[in-house]
Design a protein around this motif. Sequence first.
Motif, PDB file in Angstrom:
ATOM      1  N   LYS A  51      50.245  35.116  52.174  1.00  0.00           N
ATOM      2  CA  LYS A  51      50.084  36.569  52.147  1.00  0.00           C
ATOM      3  C   LYS A  51      50.867  37.228  53.272  1.00  0.00           C
ATOM      4  CE  LYS A  51      46.247  38.680  51.246  1.00  0.00           C
ATOM      5  NZ  LYS A  51      44.852  39.138  51.185  1.00  0.00           N
ATOM      6  N   THR A  52      50.857  36.627  54.446  1.00  0.00           N
ATOM      7  CA  THR A  52      51.596  37.171  55.580  1.00  0.00           C
ATOM      8  C   THR A  52      53.095  37.171  55.293  1.00  0.00           C
ATOM      9  OG1 THR A  52      49.888  36.436  57.110  1.00  0.00           O
ATOM     10  CG2 THR A  52      52.071  36.882  58.046  1.00  0.00           C
ATOM     11  N   THR A  53      53.567  36.092  54.673  1.00  0.00           N
ATOM     12  CA  THR A  53      54.988  36.005  54.319  1.00  0.00           C
ATOM     13  C   THR A  53      55.352  37.106  53.329  1.00  0.00           C
ATOM     14  OG1 THR A  53      55.030  33.625  54.717  1.00  0.00           O
ATOM     15  CG2 THR A  53      56.771  34.538  53.304  1.00  0.00           C
ATOM     16  N   LEU A  54      54.525  37.282  52.291  1.00  0.00           N
ATOM     17  CA  LEU A  54      54.805  38.319  51.291  1.00  0.00           C
ATOM     18  C   LEU A  54      54.792  39.709  51.925  1.00  0.00           C
ATOM     19  CD1 LEU A  54      52.690  36.998  48.266  1.00  0.00           C
ATOM     20  CD2 LEU A  54      55.168  36.793  48.625  1.00  0.00           C
ATOM     21  N   MET A  96      55.837  43.775  50.771  1.00  0.00           N
ATOM     22  CA  MET A  96      54.883  43.984  49.681  1.00  0.00           C
ATOM     23  C   MET A  96      53.630  44.666  50.214  1.00  0.00           C
ATOM     24  SD  MET A  96      54.833  40.591  47.352  1.00  0.00           S
ATOM     25  CE  MET A  96      56.279  40.022  46.489  1.00  0.00           C
ATOM     26  N   SER A  97      53.047  45.502  49.380  1.00  0.00           N
ATOM     27  CA  SER A  97      51.797  46.163  49.746  1.00  0.00           C
ATOM     28  C   SER A  97      50.655  45.152  49.728  1.00  0.00           C
ATOM     29  CB  SER A  97      51.487  47.292  48.756  1.00  0.00           C
ATOM     30  OG  SER A  97      51.173  46.733  47.482  1.00  0.00           O
ATOM     31  N   GLU A  98      49.532  45.519  50.295  1.00  0.00           N
ATOM     32  CA  GLU A  98      48.346  44.653  50.306  1.00  0.00           C
ATOM     33  C   GLU A  98      47.906  44.338  48.876  1.00  0.00           C
ATOM     34  OE1 GLU A  98      45.095  42.325  51.192  1.00  0.00           O
ATOM     35  OE2 GLU A  98      46.734  42.913  52.515  1.00  0.00           O
ATOM     36  N   ALA A  99      47.911  45.358  48.006  1.00  0.00           N
ATOM     37  CA  ALA A  99      47.504  45.138  46.611  1.00  0.00           C
ATOM     38  C   ALA A  99      48.450  44.171  45.911  1.00  0.00           C
ATOM     39  CB  ALA A  99      47.450  46.468  45.857  1.00  0.00           C
ATOM     40  N   MET A 100      49.736  44.305  46.160  1.00  0.00           N
ATOM     41  CA  MET A 100      50.712  43.423  45.521  1.00  0.00           C
ATOM     42  C   MET A 100      50.581  42.003  46.054  1.00  0.00           C
ATOM     43  SD  MET A 100      52.991  43.312  43.254  1.00  0.00           S
ATOM     44  CE  MET A 100      54.255  42.177  42.719  1.00  0.00           C
ATOM     45  N   THR A 101      50.432  41.854  47.364  1.00  0.00           N
ATOM     46  CA  THR A 101      50.288  40.509  47.917  1.00  0.00           C
ATOM     47  C   THR A 101      49.041  39.834  47.369  1.00  0.00           C
ATOM     48  OG1 THR A 101      49.156  41.288  49.920  1.00  0.00           O
ATOM     49  CG2 THR A 101      51.524  40.993  50.065  1.00  0.00           C
ATOM     50  N   GLN A 102      47.946  40.571  47.250  1.00  0.00           N
ATOM     51  CA  GLN A 102      46.722  39.978  46.712  1.00  0.00           C
ATOM     52  C   GLN A 102      46.905  39.598  45.254  1.00  0.00           C
ATOM     53  OE1 GLN A 102      43.886  39.195  48.623  1.00  0.00           O
ATOM     54  NE2 GLN A 102      43.637  37.938  46.797  1.00  0.00           N
ATOM     55  N   MET A 147      48.950  33.007  41.746  1.00  0.00           N
ATOM     56  CA  MET A 147      49.291  31.640  42.134  1.00  0.00           C
ATOM     57  C   MET A 147      48.056  30.741  42.115  1.00  0.00           C
ATOM     58  SD  MET A 147      52.499  31.820  42.356  1.00  0.00           S
ATOM     59  CE  MET A 147      52.898  30.225  43.006  1.00  0.00           C
ATOM     60  N   VAL A 148      46.917  31.260  42.537  1.00  0.00           N
ATOM     61  CA  VAL A 148      45.678  30.479  42.490  1.00  0.00           C
ATOM     62  C   VAL A 148      45.320  30.162  41.044  1.00  0.00           C
ATOM     63  CG1 VAL A 148      43.179  30.572  42.915  1.00  0.00           C
ATOM     64  CG2 VAL A 148      44.779  31.310  44.696  1.00  0.00           C
ATOM     65  N   ALA A 149      45.405  31.155  40.164  1.00  0.00           N
ATOM     66  CA  ALA A 149      45.088  30.933  38.743  1.00  0.00           C
ATOM     67  C   ALA A 149      46.019  29.893  38.138  1.00  0.00           C
ATOM     68  CB  ALA A 149      45.174  32.253  37.976  1.00  0.00           C
ATOM     69  N   LYS A 150      47.295  29.954  38.474  1.00  0.00           N
ATOM     70  CA  LYS A 150      48.249  28.963  37.953  1.00  0.00           C
ATOM     71  C   LYS A 150      47.931  27.566  38.472  1.00  0.00           C
ATOM     72  CE  LYS A 150      52.628  30.068  37.343  1.00  0.00           C
ATOM     73  NZ  LYS A 150      52.683  29.867  35.918  1.00  0.00           N
ATOM     74  N   SER A 151      47.569  27.463  39.739  1.00  0.00           N
ATOM     75  CA  SER A 151      47.257  26.142  40.295  1.00  0.00           C
ATOM     76  C   SER A 151      45.956  25.590  39.728  1.00  0.00           C
ATOM     77  CB  SER A 151      47.203  26.186  41.817  1.00  0.00           C
ATOM     78  OG  SER A 151      46.056  26.857  42.269  1.00  0.00           O
ATOM     79  N   GLU A 152      45.106  26.471  39.208  1.00  0.00           N
ATOM     80  CA  GLU A 152      43.847  26.037  38.606  1.00  0.00           C
ATOM     81  C   GLU A 152      43.988  25.774  37.108  1.00  0.00           C
ATOM     82  OE1 GLU A 152      40.988  28.993  39.759  1.00  0.00           O
ATOM     83  OE2 GLU A 152      40.840  28.192  41.800  1.00  0.00           O
ATOM     84  N   GLY A 153      45.221  25.819  36.579  1.00  0.00           N
ATOM     85  CA  GLY A 153      45.451  25.431  35.193  1.00  0.00           C
ATOM     86  C   GLY A 153      45.613  26.556  34.189  1.00  0.00           C
ATOM     87  N   LEU A 154      45.878  27.757  34.646  1.00  0.00           N
ATOM     88  CA  LEU A 154      46.041  28.884  33.723  1.00  0.00           C
ATOM     89  C   LEU A 154      47.039  28.583  32.607  1.00  0.00           C
ATOM     90  CD1 LEU A 154      45.562  31.955  33.064  1.00  0.00           C
ATOM     91  CD2 LEU A 154      47.564  32.392  34.483  1.00  0.00           C
ATOM     92  N   ASP A 155      48.138  27.930  32.945  1.00  0.00           N
ATOM     93  CA  ASP A 155      49.181  27.662  31.958  1.00  0.00           C
ATOM     94  C   ASP A 155      48.856  26.486  31.040  1.00  0.00           C
ATOM     95  OD1 ASP A 155      50.724  29.730  33.003  1.00  0.00           O
ATOM     96  OD2 ASP A 155      51.743  28.404  34.407  1.00  0.00           O
TER      97      ASP A 155
END
Length: 61
Positions: free
Chosen positions: A4-7, A12-18, A24-32
Amino acid sequence: DAFKTTLAGYGMSEAMTQGVVDMMVAKSEGLDNSQPRTAQATSVTSFRQWCMDVLRPILQN
């Protein structure tokens, strides 16, 4: 937090970074992986080919 700090460092705004972090969390949890890739569920057209055939002509106009 480091991601988040990098973004935010890229402006990027706070809303965009979140939103990016949540994605990314959803993708790592198997969204795809919700739909198995089968002949019935997979297009014979690649994304690259679709871009060339459909998207490129639209963007050139």
